[in-house]
Design a protein around this motif. Sequence first.
Motif, short mmCIF file in Angstrom:
data_model
loop_
_atom_site.label_atom_id
_atom_site.label_comp_id
_atom_site.label_asym_id
_atom_site.label_seq_id
_atom_site.Cartn_x
_atom_site.Cartn_y
_atom_site.Cartn_z
N UNK A 24 0.58 -1.33 -0.08
CA UNK A 24 0.03 0.23 -0.41
C UNK A 24 0.49 1.01 -0.10
N UNK A 25 2.17 1.20 0.66
CA UNK A 25 3.33 2.16 0.90
C UNK A 25 3.43 2.82 -0.31
N UNK A 26 4.64 1.03 -0.84
CA UNK A 26 5.14 1.33 -2.18
C UNK A 26 4.20 2.01 -3.57
N UNK A 27 2.65 1.91 -3.65
CA UNK A 27 2.19 1.47 -4.43
C UNK A 27 0.82 2.81 -4.24
N UNK A 28 0.20 2.79 -3.55
CA UNK A 28 -0.66 4.06 -2.76
C UNK A 28 0.25 5.08 -2.23
N UNK A 29 1.01 5.39 -1.43
CA UNK A 29 1.78 6.40 -0.51
C UNK A 29 0.98 6.37 0.74
N UNK A 30 0.41 5.27 0.73
CA UNK A 30 -0.45 5.48 1.99
C UNK A 30 -0.38 3.99 2.94
N UNK A 31 -0.35 4.21 4.57
CA UNK A 31 -0.20 3.89 5.87
C UNK A 31 -1.18 4.11 6.53
N UNK A 32 -1.92 2.33 6.93
CA UNK A 32 -2.59 2.69 7.88
C UNK A 32 -2.82 1.49 9.19
N UNK A 33 -3.10 1.34 10.19
CA UNK A 33 -2.21 0.41 11.48
C UNK A 33 -3.58 -0.21 11.08
N UNK A 34 -4.15 -0.48 10.66
CA UNK A 34 -5.72 -1.66 10.26
C UNK A 34 -5.68 -1.92 8.45
N UNK A 35 -4.83 -3.03 9.17
CA UNK A 35 -5.45 -4.03 8.15
C UNK A 35 -5.71 -5.20 7.95
N UNK A 36 -6.72 -5.54 7.59
CA UNK A 36 -7.42 -7.36 7.96
C UNK A 36 -6.55 -8.10 7.20
N UNK A 37 -6.05 -9.25 7.97
CA UNK A 37 -5.24 -10.32 7.29
C UNK A 37 -6.09 -10.46 5.96
N UNK A 38 -4.89 -10.35 4.83
CA UNK A 38 -5.46 -10.62 3.40
C UNK A 38 -5.65 -12.34 3.25
N UNK A 39 -7.27 -12.76 3.23
CA UNK A 39 -7.13 -14.46 2.35
C UNK A 39 -6.77 -14.25 0.97
N UNK A 40 -6.12 -15.50 1.30
CA UNK A 40 -5.39 -15.81 -0.08
C UNK A 40 -4.07 -15.09 -0.88
N UNK A 41 -4.91 -14.78 -1.46
CA UNK A 41 -4.20 -13.45 -2.61
C UNK A 41 -4.38 -12.23 -3.22
N UNK A 42 -4.10 -11.43 -2.69
CA UNK A 42 -4.36 -9.94 -3.26
C UNK A 42 -3.35 -9.56 -4.40
N UNK A 43 -3.49 -8.67 -5.29
CA UNK A 43 -2.77 -8.04 -6.15
C UNK A 43 -3.00 -6.66 -5.60
N UNK A 44 -2.16 -6.06 -6.53
CA UNK A 44 -1.43 -4.32 -7.16
C UNK A 44 -0.52 -4.27 -7.69
#
Length: 207
Positions: A24-44
Amino acid sequence: MQQELLFKVLVIGDLGVGKTSIIKRYVHQIFSQHYRATIGVDFALKVLQWDSNTVIRLQLWDIAGQERYGNMTRVYYREAVGALVVFDVTRASTFDAVLKWKDDLDSKVTLNHGRPVPAVLLANKSDQLVSQQPKLDAFCRENGFVGWFETSAKENTNIEEAARCLVEHILRNEESLVTEREPGSLILSGCTTTSKEHLGCSSCSKW
């Protein structure tokens, strides 16, 4: 005419080490303390204007931390050309798991010439550790990593640098493949025209 390169890059490591935060930081330049655990796989997707003639599209695959214990990683890893392996500097168990992830990676995907895909090790959450990490040079050299970086998604530390190092190694491997192609076409694998000036990675040039 510009050439476009598309590279599939895996982001792997144990649950909670900060893989999603790094992406998220690399692609969107944002940061949050509250990401839910990824289920399976996600893409960016990260688009880089690498030089005046080259656009690189990095397809980042965020693999869930528990997936190493499943059978799906072989499907997720297919056609990957590089990987970021992440551990949390505040949790020793996540460093202990690094080699299991690396072994899993090496056993399930190789480059066209049979070599392992280049992997960069990320010592993440470095903002939470006052003392310097013990030097990982020897560990990386002995276990086949092309480099390592202390990173912090929160403070945006070394994430761009780590990704650039990985891309440089991907390009170096792609250059060794002779690929016939049409000028300006989309290339899934193969790069023959990247200039040599981009191929030095500061984190591993001393090896």
